[in-house]
Design a protein around this motif. Structure first.
Motif, mmCIF file in Angstrom:
data_model
loop_
_atom_site.group_PDB
_atom_site.id
_atom_site.type_symbol
_atom_site.label_atom_id
_atom_site.label_comp_id
_atom_site.label_asym_id
_atom_site.label_seq_id
_atom_site.Cartn_x
_atom_site.Cartn_y
_atom_site.Cartn_z
ATOM 1 N N MET A 92 0.844 -1.195 0.000
ATOM 2 C CA MET A 92 0.000 0.000 0.000
ATOM 3 C C MET A 92 0.877 1.242 0.000
ATOM 4 O O MET A 92 1.999 1.207 0.487
ATOM 5 C CB MET A 92 -0.853 0.033 1.263
ATOM 6 N N LEU A 93 0.332 2.336 -0.513
ATOM 7 C CA LEU A 93 1.017 3.616 -0.404
ATOM 8 C C LEU A 93 1.072 3.991 1.067
ATOM 9 O O LEU A 93 0.072 3.921 1.771
ATOM 10 C CB LEU A 93 0.230 4.674 -1.188
ATOM 11 N N SER A 94 2.267 4.353 1.553
ATOM 12 C CA SER A 94 2.326 4.782 2.954
ATOM 13 C C SER A 94 2.478 6.287 2.984
ATOM 14 O O SER A 94 3.387 6.843 2.391
ATOM 15 C CB SER A 94 3.483 4.105 3.683
ATOM 16 N N GLY A 95 1.553 6.943 3.657
ATOM 17 C CA GLY A 95 1.584 8.399 3.758
ATOM 18 C C GLY A 95 1.392 9.061 2.410
ATOM 19 O O GLY A 95 0.735 8.544 1.522
ATOM 20 N N GLU A 96 1.989 10.192 2.253
ATOM 21 C CA GLU A 96 1.853 10.976 1.035
ATOM 22 C C GLU A 96 2.912 10.517 0.043
ATOM 23 O O GLU A 96 4.020 10.202 0.443
ATOM 24 C CB GLU A 96 2.100 12.443 1.406
ATOM 25 N N MET A 97 2.556 10.447 -1.252
ATOM 26 C CA MET A 97 3.581 10.077 -2.228
ATOM 27 C C MET A 97 4.512 11.257 -2.428
ATOM 28 O O MET A 97 4.095 12.356 -2.740
ATOM 29 C CB MET A 97 2.966 9.664 -3.551
ATOM 30 N N LEU A 98 5.806 11.011 -2.197
ATOM 31 C CA LEU A 98 6.775 12.094 -2.248
ATOM 32 C C LEU A 98 7.718 11.905 -3.413
ATOM 33 O O LEU A 98 8.206 10.812 -3.647
ATOM 34 C CB LEU A 98 7.597 12.107 -0.951
ATOM 35 N N PRO A 99 7.985 12.988 -4.120
ATOM 36 C CA PRO A 99 8.969 12.871 -5.188
ATOM 37 C C PRO A 99 10.357 12.612 -4.612
ATOM 38 O O PRO A 99 10.691 13.113 -3.551
ATOM 39 C CB PRO A 99 8.918 14.239 -5.868
ATOM 40 N N ARG A 100 11.148 11.803 -5.312
ATOM 41 C CA ARG A 100 12.499 11.525 -4.844
ATOM 42 C C ARG A 100 13.422 12.700 -5.141
ATOM 43 O O ARG A 100 13.191 13.484 -6.026
ATOM 44 C CB ARG A 100 13.025 10.260 -5.509
ATOM 45 N N ILE A 101 14.501 12.780 -4.364
ATOM 46 C CA ILE A 101 15.404 13.924 -4.481
ATOM 47 C C ILE A 101 16.194 13.876 -5.775
ATOM 48 O O ILE A 101 16.352 14.866 -6.460
ATOM 49 C CB ILE A 101 16.338 13.979 -3.260
ATOM 50 N N CYS A 102 16.739 12.688 -6.110
ATOM 51 C CA CYS A 102 17.578 12.653 -7.315
ATOM 52 C C CYS A 102 17.280 11.409 -8.124
ATOM 53 O O CYS A 102 16.418 10.660 -7.779
ATOM 54 C CB CYS A 102 19.043 12.704 -6.954
ATOM 55 N N GLY A 112 19.237 5.664 -5.977
ATOM 56 C CA GLY A 112 18.443 5.541 -7.200
ATOM 57 C C GLY A 112 18.683 4.196 -7.871
ATOM 58 O O GLY A 112 17.766 3.586 -8.434
ATOM 59 N N GLN A 113 19.921 3.706 -7.779
ATOM 60 C CA GLN A 113 20.232 2.385 -8.339
ATOM 61 C C GLN A 113 19.630 1.275 -7.473
ATOM 62 O O GLN A 113 19.094 0.294 -7.993
ATOM 63 C CB GLN A 113 21.747 2.224 -8.472
ATOM 64 N N THR A 114 19.711 1.442 -6.147
ATOM 65 C CA THR A 114 19.071 0.469 -5.250
ATOM 66 C C THR A 114 17.593 0.331 -5.611
ATOM 67 O O THR A 114 17.053 -0.776 -5.728
ATOM 68 C CB THR A 114 19.187 0.935 -3.772
ATOM 69 N N PRO A 170 25.494 4.027 0.775
ATOM 70 C CA PRO A 170 24.958 5.146 1.558
ATOM 71 C C PRO A 170 24.451 6.295 0.689
ATOM 72 O O PRO A 170 24.280 7.397 1.185
ATOM 73 C CB PRO A 170 26.168 5.588 2.378
ATOM 74 N N GLY A 171 24.190 6.039 -0.601
ATOM 75 C CA GLY A 171 23.864 7.132 -1.504
ATOM 76 C C GLY A 171 22.426 7.560 -1.499
ATOM 77 O O GLY A 171 21.838 7.819 -2.537
ATOM 78 N N CYS A 172 21.813 7.624 -0.365
ATOM 79 C CA CYS A 172 20.456 8.147 -0.255
ATOM 80 C C CYS A 172 20.537 9.382 0.617
ATOM 81 O O CYS A 172 20.791 9.282 1.805
ATOM 82 C CB CYS A 172 19.546 7.083 0.356
ATOM 83 N N PRO A 173 20.356 10.577 0.013
ATOM 84 C CA PRO A 173 20.577 11.808 0.769
ATOM 85 C C PRO A 173 19.701 11.901 2.014
ATOM 86 O O PRO A 173 20.129 12.420 3.047
ATOM 87 C CB PRO A 173 20.245 12.916 -0.224
ATOM 88 N N MET A 185 14.307 3.896 6.030
ATOM 89 C CA MET A 185 12.953 3.416 5.814
ATOM 90 C C MET A 185 12.075 4.510 5.212
ATOM 91 O O MET A 185 10.917 4.267 4.867
ATOM 92 C CB MET A 185 12.379 2.923 7.155
ATOM 93 N N VAL A 186 12.621 5.727 5.029
ATOM 94 C CA VAL A 186 11.774 6.849 4.639
ATOM 95 C C VAL A 186 11.687 7.016 3.131
ATOM 96 O O VAL A 186 10.639 6.846 2.532
ATOM 97 C CB VAL A 186 12.282 8.155 5.276
ATOM 98 N N SER A 187 12.824 7.319 2.529
ATOM 99 C CA SER A 187 12.822 7.580 1.093
ATOM 100 C C SER A 187 12.722 6.266 0.352
ATOM 101 O O SER A 187 13.211 5.242 0.815
ATOM 102 C CB SER A 187 14.121 8.278 0.714
ATOM 103 N N SER A 188 12.090 6.308 -0.850
ATOM 104 C CA SER A 188 12.030 5.073 -1.627
ATOM 105 C C SER A 188 13.433 4.667 -2.071
ATOM 106 O O SER A 188 13.658 3.556 -2.512
ATOM 107 C CB SER A 188 11.119 5.260 -2.839
ATOM 108 N N GLU A 189 14.408 5.592 -1.960
ATOM 109 C CA GLU A 189 15.792 5.245 -2.268
ATOM 110 C C GLU A 189 16.485 4.581 -1.090
ATOM 111 O O GLU A 189 17.567 4.033 -1.229
ATOM 112 C CB GLU A 189 16.594 6.504 -2.621
ATOM 113 N N GLY A 190 15.921 4.696 0.086
ATOM 114 C CA GLY A 190 16.546 4.113 1.268
ATOM 115 C C GLY A 190 16.500 2.594 1.176
ATOM 116 O O GLY A 190 15.508 2.013 0.739
#
Lengths: 359, 365
Positions: A349-359, B38-40, B62-65, B347-352
């Motif tokens: 499931m989507l958790s929380g708000e969908m956030l754009p990734r930084i890079c 991003g590669q992960t 460790p490349g997830c800002p 656990m936060v960013s989809s890159e993490g």
């Protein structure tokens, strides 16, 4: 002092009370003369029908003729807040009708009557309100529903945000076999009525969040005609569901849990419009988690999948429908995606708000 | 737009050819770290790890800002965001990163003016439109985000926008590679260098690292074919006992990199010591503003202090970020710690690494 655009007045003067206002003011929610004018000029003139125009505290609905034996009354309610209020492909008015109509349709019901509550912020432009009510009227006509009762409240400036619309709808549906989220069975096919993610990207664009232009338009539409046509030819539908907030993935995870089944999707088969795909890639968003407002999932026994596909594609709202997966039995309910490379991953499931990734 | 939708880099046929080549040359197990989050993300999204021979282990770097931004920086961000006259701006990911207690989302819910921006220039625009407010941008990210942040500072300076400042928290890749390779518990035998970072910085910086630690480094892109090609070139070197820097992302990267971007970075920033969340202090691994741009450092305008803060005792993020443990080794993974209730930043960013595992591997398919 002279205000720009107004001639300077000489000597004492007694201005007439403003009779025609351009904005909603607190008085419009007082229940007095202004409220009556607002109802008459903005609402009844656009949405009017004998039930609404009767002007009583409630609408009296005679269902004795309408509700055939073996049918059940279906009720749903939905509040609508959206920013911005107007977006490519729709506005909060259209959304507020389609949202509730679709909630009813997803139970296999034919929606009949709606009620609506408008919470309006003081200072809201009457001309914007008229546009919103116009598009509600158009959506009601499209969905063949009548708005039979409505209420308006006005908040002080800053206490709400423009306009909130809450709608409640009733309709009726066959009582058996039941169409519901817990009815998916191993061996069923999973269909979707069209490409995913257009509404989510259209809203992000209208918010000015994209930083680039795209021509993606929201898919907001009432789905009851599509549901009616499908049930007429293929009554054996197990589940209808509209993948709104949380998108396709979240919706199917819900169904897999409700029905205690595993759903396996084929990534290649899921329709996604190229501009939506590109926008998602640029922003780091996943189209499987973007909101849709005019699409539905259909889960039914595999032997009816192609008939269902044909019926869906014959309707303009379903002309890009596709069979995207199937239901199986596994030790634990989950949603699996067979990727374009033939590997498999679990969708959550989507958790929380969908956030754009930084890079 | 053609490159974005170009199916070649996701072609099933090319993928299978590359996988067959990797299988054909692999004679023993190798541990390869992909630096970039991003590669992960792409590896787990496409299930590339499922296609590799059993001996090839991918270690998520460790490349997830979001993951490595220090707890102190996040607490400072919260402190600034809660000020009445502040508009706090940030890339979206950072809003959900837990500090010692709150995250920026809860600060926003409690009334703080926290806004998501896609580019630091948006923050400068917000500053220009709100001259009575102090607009602060949370400067996070690797070398990829730095040029646009430097540009925004230069723009603010040129246009006399004095109510714009940044909270500097940018980090650099090469010092982190030194830290990983010089650690006694290091398991990494080859690196996939982050293609986007190299697009800015080139890859000349990595040549001394490859030579010093006898470790091959292959500049790698982000599509399935790019990643498998990077892995193939790394394994080829490992099997041959070589340790060169190679470029598997030629369509975006040159040895020298983007000299204009490097010039802007050097004009505005200088290397400073920085704390990495879960890893600790790495010398000269961050970027601070040069003295002539100090007025754009938020520390010049607020008394923020430097508290020492403790992470959740359950979280093993540090070991995960150094490649010593995988998320599956963590007792809290998927239990107390989920993307909805993260205990640690990965656990936060989809890159993490932890979030990527949670989304794609929590239940083994």
């Amino acid at each position: 002092m002279t205000q720009a655009g107004y001639p300077e007045m000489q000597g004492p003067n007694c201005p007439l009370p403003i009779s025609k206002r351009e904005m909603v003011v607190i008085g419009h929610g007082s229940g007095g003369q202004l409220t009556h004018e607002l109802i008459r000029d903005v609402f009844q003139s656009r949405l009017g029908n004998p039930l609404l125009n009767a002007g009583n505290d409630s609408a009296l609905l005679d269902l004795s003729q309408a509700l055939p034996a073996g049918q059940r009354l279906v009720v749903s309610t939905d509040a609508h807040i959206v920013s911005p209020l107007f977006f490519p492909g729709g506005d909060i008015g259209r959304l507020s009708v389609c949202g509730t109509v679709n909630d009813l349709a997803m139970m296999g019901a034919q929606p009949r009557y709606l009620t609506a509550t408008f919470i309006i912020e003081e200072g809201f432009l009457i001309s914007d309100l008229e546009k919103i009510v116009d598009s509600m009227a158009a959506a009601c006509a499209e969905a063949r529903v009548q708005l039979v009762a409505a209420d308006t409240k006005v908040t002080e400036h800053g206490k709400s945000d423009g306009i909130f619309i809450s709608t409640t709808g009733i309709g009726w549906a066959r009582s058996t076999p039941r169409i519901a989220g817990d009815q998916a069975r191993p061996g069923d096919a999973v269909l979707v009525s069209g490409p995913m993610g257009n509404h989510g990207i259209a809203i992000a664009q209208a918010r000015g969040n994209l930083g680039f232009q795209s021509n993606v338009v929201s898919d907001t539409a009432p789905l009851n005609s599509l549901v009616g046509q499908l049930l007429a030819e293929v009554p054996n539908v197990h589940v209808f569901r509209d993948p709104t907030r949380g998108g396709l993935a979240t919706t199917l995870v819900e169904i897999s849990r409700q029905s205690s089944v595993t759903i396996e999707l084929d990534e290649k088969a899921i329709p996604i419009d190229p501009p939506v795909r590109v926008a998602c890639e640029l922003l780091g968003l996943d189209p499987l988690y973007l909101a849709n407002e005019g699409k539905m999932l259909v889960i039914l026994p595999a032997e009816f999948a192609y008939t269902a596909l044909r019926v869906l594609r014959a309707n303009p709202l379903g002309n890009q429908a596709a069979i995207i997966g199937h239901v199986t039995k596994r030790p634990q309910p989950q949603l699996l995606l067979k990727t374009t490379l033939g590997t498999t991953r679990v969708l959550e499931m989507l958790s929380g708000e969908m956030l754009p990734r930084i890079c | 737009m053609t490159t974005l939708t170009n199916a070649n880099f996701r072609s099933e046929e090319l993928t299978q050819k590359l996988v067959a080549s990797i299988r054909a040359i692999t004679t023993r197990p190798w541990n390869i770290m992909e630096i970039c989050g991003g590669q992960t993300h792409a590896i787990l999204q496409y299930g590339l790890d499922q296609l590799l021979p059993a001996g090839i282990q991918l270690i998520h770097g460790p490349g997830c800002p979001v993951c490595v931004t220090s707890l102190e920086s996040i607490e400072q961000a919260l402190k600034i965001a809660r000020q009445e006259d502040v508009i706090f701006t940030s890339f979206g990911d950072m809003l959900r990163v837990p500090g010692a207690g709150q995250d920026l989302f809860s600060a926003r819910a409690s009334g703080a003016d926290v806004r998501v921006v896609y580019s630091p220039m948006e923050a400068v625009k917000i500053a220009a439109l709100n001259s009575q407010k102090k607009v602060v941008f949370f400067a996070v990210g690797f070398e990829t985000t730095v040029p646009s942040i430097a540009q925004s500072v230069l723009h603010a300076k040129r246009n006399g926008i004095t109510n714009f400042t940044i909270l500097p928290a940018n980090v650099l890749v090469p010092p982190a590679m030194h830290a990983i390779l010089s650690s006694p518990e290091n398991r990494v035998q080859g690196f996939l260098a982050a293609g986007h970072v190299c697009a800015v910085m080139g890859y000349w910086e990595y040549e001394p690292i490859a030579a010093r630690y006898h470790t091959p480094i292959v500049v790698t892109g982000f599509e399935p074919v790019d990643i498998l090609n990077g892995i193939l070139m790394t394994v080829q070197q490992l099997e041959a006992g070589m340790h060169n820097v190679q470029n598997a992302y030629r369509r975006a990267v040159t040895r020298e990199g983007n000299l204009t971007a490097q010039g802007i970075i050097a004009q505005v920033f200088e290397p400073v010591d920085r704390n990495w969340r879960g890893i600790g202090l790495i010398p000269l691994s961050g970027l601070g503003l040069r003295p002539e741009f100090q007025t754009f450092d938020v520390h010049e305008h607020f008394e923020l202090g430097h508290e020492t803060l403790a992470e959740s005792p359950l979280c093993i993020a540090g070991s995960v970020l150094r490649g010593v443990a995988t998320p599956h080794d963590c007792p809290a993974f998927g239990r107390q710690c989920t993307p909805g209730t993260p205990l640690g930043a990965p656990m936060v960013s989809s890159e993490g690494a932890c979030a990527a595992y949670y989304r794609y591997q929590r239940v083994k398919a």
